[in-house]
Write a protein that holds these residues in place. Sequence first.
Motif, mmCIF file in Angstrom:
data_model
loop_
_atom_site.group_PDB
_atom_site.id
_atom_site.type_symbol
_atom_site.label_atom_id
_atom_site.label_comp_id
_atom_site.label_asym_id
_atom_site.label_seq_id
_atom_site.Cartn_x
_atom_site.Cartn_y
_atom_site.Cartn_z
ATOM 1 N N LEU A 139 2.468 72.163 45.429
ATOM 2 C CA LEU A 139 2.721 70.910 46.156
ATOM 3 C C LEU A 139 2.787 69.746 45.175
ATOM 4 C CD1 LEU A 139 0.272 71.274 49.192
ATOM 5 C CD2 LEU A 139 2.757 71.424 49.253
ATOM 6 N N ILE A 175 10.142 73.889 47.251
ATOM 7 C CA ILE A 175 10.030 73.931 48.720
ATOM 8 C C ILE A 175 10.431 75.317 49.224
ATOM 9 C CG2 ILE A 175 10.995 73.041 50.889
ATOM 10 C CD1 ILE A 175 11.208 70.276 49.515
ATOM 11 N N ARG A 201 7.772 77.869 48.259
ATOM 12 C CA ARG A 201 6.597 77.808 49.146
ATOM 13 C C ARG A 201 6.880 78.523 50.462
ATOM 14 N NH1 ARG A 201 6.055 72.235 47.334
ATOM 15 N NH2 ARG A 201 7.010 71.464 49.247
ATOM 16 N N LEU A 202 8.108 78.313 50.976
ATOM 17 C CA LEU A 202 8.469 78.903 52.269
ATOM 18 C C LEU A 202 8.296 80.427 52.259
ATOM 19 C CD1 LEU A 202 9.816 78.710 55.101
ATOM 20 C CD2 LEU A 202 12.030 78.794 53.956
ATOM 21 N N PHE A 206 -0.189 78.116 54.100
ATOM 22 C CA PHE A 206 -1.108 76.972 54.025
ATOM 23 C C PHE A 206 -1.927 76.842 55.309
ATOM 24 C CE2 PHE A 206 2.232 75.816 51.040
ATOM 25 C CZ PHE A 206 1.536 75.272 49.983
ATOM 26 N N HIS A 247 -6.850 69.486 58.846
ATOM 27 C CA HIS A 247 -6.612 68.889 60.172
ATOM 28 C C HIS A 247 -5.687 69.759 61.035
ATOM 29 C CE1 HIS A 247 -8.597 65.241 58.836
ATOM 30 N NE2 HIS A 247 -7.880 65.286 57.737
ATOM 31 N N ILE A 297 8.001 78.906 61.139
ATOM 32 C CA ILE A 297 8.202 79.177 59.711
ATOM 33 C C ILE A 297 9.160 80.365 59.518
ATOM 34 C CG2 ILE A 297 6.224 80.739 59.341
ATOM 35 C CD1 ILE A 297 5.698 78.866 56.807
ATOM 36 N N LEU A 321 12.608 79.149 59.913
ATOM 37 C CA LEU A 321 13.070 78.526 58.665
ATOM 38 C C LEU A 321 13.506 79.598 57.662
ATOM 39 C CD1 LEU A 321 10.375 75.724 58.069
ATOM 40 C CD2 LEU A 321 12.685 75.429 58.943
ATOM 41 N N ARG A 359 2.205 62.458 58.244
ATOM 42 C CA ARG A 359 1.417 63.632 57.847
ATOM 43 C C ARG A 359 2.087 64.916 58.333
ATOM 44 N NH1 ARG A 359 -4.856 63.699 59.248
ATOM 45 N NH2 ARG A 359 -4.162 64.792 61.096
ATOM 46 N N GLU A 360 2.635 64.821 59.538
ATOM 47 C CA GLU A 360 3.312 65.995 60.099
ATOM 48 C C GLU A 360 4.553 66.354 59.262
ATOM 49 O OE1 GLU A 360 3.961 65.690 64.331
ATOM 50 O OE2 GLU A 360 5.834 66.794 64.093
ATOM 51 N N MET A 401 3.483 67.995 56.236
ATOM 52 C CA MET A 401 3.163 69.397 56.516
ATOM 53 C C MET A 401 4.437 70.246 56.542
ATOM 54 S SD MET A 401 3.426 71.705 59.222
ATOM 55 C CE MET A 401 3.477 70.771 60.732
ATOM 56 N N LEU A 402 5.488 69.707 57.206
ATOM 57 C CA LEU A 402 6.739 70.473 57.321
ATOM 58 C C LEU A 402 7.317 70.769 55.935
ATOM 59 C CD1 LEU A 402 8.402 68.595 60.337
ATOM 60 C CD2 LEU A 402 7.415 70.889 60.358
ATOM 61 N N ILE A 403 7.259 69.766 55.066
ATOM 62 C CA ILE A 403 7.791 69.974 53.710
ATOM 63 C C ILE A 403 6.861 70.917 52.925
ATOM 64 C CG2 ILE A 403 8.426 68.821 51.544
ATOM 65 C CD1 ILE A 403 9.184 66.353 53.278
ATOM 66 N N SER A 404 5.554 70.801 53.177
ATOM 67 C CA SER A 404 4.596 71.687 52.500
ATOM 68 C C SER A 404 4.864 73.153 52.813
ATOM 69 C CB SER A 404 3.165 71.380 52.943
ATOM 70 O OG SER A 404 2.771 70.126 52.491
ATOM 71 N N ILE A 405 5.076 73.434 54.075
ATOM 72 C CA ILE A 405 5.209 74.851 54.449
ATOM 73 C C ILE A 405 6.613 75.384 54.176
ATOM 74 C CG2 ILE A 405 3.361 74.722 56.171
ATOM 75 C CD1 ILE A 405 5.560 74.852 58.345
ATOM 76 N N GLY A 406 7.524 74.499 53.756
ATOM 77 C CA GLY A 406 8.818 75.019 53.305
ATOM 78 C C GLY A 406 10.040 74.530 54.048
ATOM 79 N N MET A 407 9.906 73.490 54.844
ATOM 80 C CA MET A 407 11.101 72.946 55.501
ATOM 81 C C MET A 407 11.822 72.051 54.490
ATOM 82 S SD MET A 407 11.301 71.032 59.144
ATOM 83 C CE MET A 407 12.823 70.520 59.912
ATOM 84 N N PRO A 425 4.875 65.838 50.125
ATOM 85 C CA PRO A 425 4.186 66.864 50.940
ATOM 86 C C PRO A 425 2.671 66.687 50.959
ATOM 87 C CG PRO A 425 5.142 67.820 48.941
ATOM 88 C CD PRO A 425 5.680 66.431 49.057
ATOM 89 N N MET A 426 2.129 66.027 49.945
ATOM 90 C CA MET A 426 0.665 65.858 49.912
ATOM 91 C C MET A 426 0.161 64.866 50.951
ATOM 92 S SD MET A 426 -0.254 66.250 45.910
ATOM 93 C CE MET A 426 0.956 65.097 45.374
ATOM 94 N N VAL A 439 0.200 65.418 53.831
ATOM 95 C CA VAL A 439 -0.427 66.273 54.839
ATOM 96 C C VAL A 439 -1.950 66.222 54.758
ATOM 97 C CG1 VAL A 439 -0.376 68.371 53.429
ATOM 98 C CG2 VAL A 439 -0.283 68.556 55.909
ATOM 99 N N GLU A 440 -2.467 65.948 53.569
ATOM 100 C CA GLU A 440 -3.921 65.977 53.395
ATOM 101 C C GLU A 440 -4.580 64.637 53.670
ATOM 102 O OE1 GLU A 440 -3.696 67.314 49.476
ATOM 103 O OE2 GLU A 440 -3.495 69.413 50.028
ATOM 104 N N LYS A 441 -3.762 63.606 53.830
ATOM 105 C CA LYS A 441 -4.353 62.284 54.009
ATOM 106 C C LYS A 441 -4.967 62.149 55.395
ATOM 107 C CE LYS A 441 -1.777 59.638 50.648
ATOM 108 N NZ LYS A 441 -0.694 58.709 50.418
ATOM 109 N N ASP A 442 -6.099 61.445 55.421
ATOM 110 C CA ASP A 442 -6.706 61.169 56.728
ATOM 111 C C ASP A 442 -5.882 60.105 57.414
ATOM 112 O OD1 ASP A 442 -8.787 62.951 56.616
ATOM 113 O OD2 ASP A 442 -10.014 61.595 55.416
#
Lengths: 235, 406
Positions: free
Chosen positions: A56, A80, A83-84, A89, A93, A109, A112, B295-296, B299-305, B399-400, B402-405
């Motif tokens: 990331l 990206i 990671r997919l 992950f 939250h 996922i 995707l 944040r959402e 998350m989408l970019i984190s998981i690979g979108m 993508p980070m 996603v971790e922010k409050d």
Amino acid sequence: MAVIRTEKICKVYNPDTIPVHALKDVSIQVEKGEFTSLVGPSGSGKTTLLNMLGALDMPSSGKSFIGDVEVTKLSDKERINFRLHNIGFVFQHYNLIPVFTARENVSFIMMLQGVAQKELLERADELLESVGLGDRKDARPHELSGGQQQRVAVARALASKPRFILADEPTANLDTKAAMNLLDIMEKMNEEQKVTFVFSTHDQRVIKRARRVVTLVDGAVHSDKTTTPDNTVKE
Amino acid sequence: MKILLKIAWRNIWRNKGRSAALLTAIVIGLWAGVVTVGLMTGLLDQRIDNLIDSEIAHLQAHHPEFREEHRPEMVLPDVTKLTTWLDEHQSVRSYTARSIVEGMFQSPVKTSGVRIMGVDPERERNTTTFHENLVSGDYVDADIRNPVILGLELAEEHNIEIGNRIVLTFEQLDGELASAAFNVSGFFRSGSTHYDRGNVIVHIKDIQELLSEKPVFHEIAVVLHDIEEAESVVMAINEQFDGLVAQTWDQLSPELGTIVLLGSFMLFIVTMIIMIALAFGILNTMLMALFERIREIGMLISIGMSRIRVFFMIVLEAVMLTITGAAVGMLFAWGTITLLNREGVDLALFAGGIEEIGWPTVIYPAITLGEFFSITVVVITMTLLATLYPAYKAFRVNPMEVEKDT
């Protein structure tokens, strides 16, 4: 071959103004099937390291490998896509898509990835069954408890058939019962399916269950302890 | 694509209040745009049609100096030759020849300066719609001696009723003054109080008898099958006939052309203001929606979108909202225009004075299908342009996040 390997990675924030050294020459290796916790006080660099392991974020120096791919050499677009197909992950939250049902969140996922509709629905149902939510697959996140949402997140992380799963403080927002239930599920997957888990946590409930605990202090690895099946600890 | 459509559509409805506000903005924007264009087009068209249909016609021919000097001796030469040519020309639908003199209107109350127009009632009816302006009494073919019709305003000023007798005095072709009594047969209201105060209509034979020994004409008004041919017919007349000048309707009334141009410009400005307000509304709403979901998206970019998918997800949300809003807006706008076109919009309460200068007080909004779809395309384009920035912001999300409050 190690699933994850880092070689002397450093991360410096604000290098030109007030440099903050978040990671200092961190070299670790995670093997397939490990159940590892990254622990340490706040600001010790565990989340930063987790971000490096999950591609990331990029280190300021050093190298990071996933399998035989040096992820530090990949472009943003390549990372990206990497990671997919390679990393699962689980976030503190939960971070489920609020407009999707549990089943759609798990399927997403795979959509995707281009998995066929029939196959992805079958796999989503299987995964939801495996985390004990077979009867809640049509519920949206706001209709689920925190523990249930985090279990959906685990199912989602597994859906892409990743090489390993990174979980950032997965139990931080859960009560004891929900946390233990989640840990049971992840432990079972680790033991039965050899799924590799790496957590960043300061939750003692997780640390106690981890078989390897890497402690970070001030951005450096302070200790690295592995508990063998006969409960002996190796450093 | 299917997955993007699915997530985009669901995202629209996650905050129903905000989406409803945005939809309403699009509907109102489109509705306001269409109705404004419709009102303005209706107003301009009516003004032009009114003037063209009731008097000017598509083209006119005069003695070269008549329109400046208005002298009675400035008559059209060899009218028979011209009317024969008009009779034979395929583009000509009808024409009417008029005798026009400046004169005095005398009643027992007072005297006013007027323009006296002698018309052939039969030909005038076939060529113009002026007879439709008659609000009471009979036209100039009334079965009385020397009939005259007056504007309502002139009649009120002189306290005249139908059947009263008035005297018209004007210069003959030889320079001598002629006076004759005329009987008021009817009143007209042209839509311009200025016109109604300054014009009287009589039968052409009555005035010609007074003007000279032989029939004379000062004006020929021609209506064509297609107004677009006016210019070519005018050119043909000017080439073939000496001693007269033919002019198209917009040359005869250049202020009308200016008004149309000004009207179109004003319309453009008003429409652009509406569209820009709409675009900023959409930009603001989409940015708010984006910041709430940062944040959402992380998350989408984190998981690979992929980022391009994220970009199109945001654009698709706006496209879907716009299409929904545009469809509803078009429906409302079409309904409003249809209703107002049937009932008319009475501006008398707000702008009674505009009638003074010949503008209609009851407007029948009209819009062409082309204008209607142009506005729709503009609304959709503006919406999409307004979405590009929020979509680009989403494209650039780290993508980070996603971790922010929150």
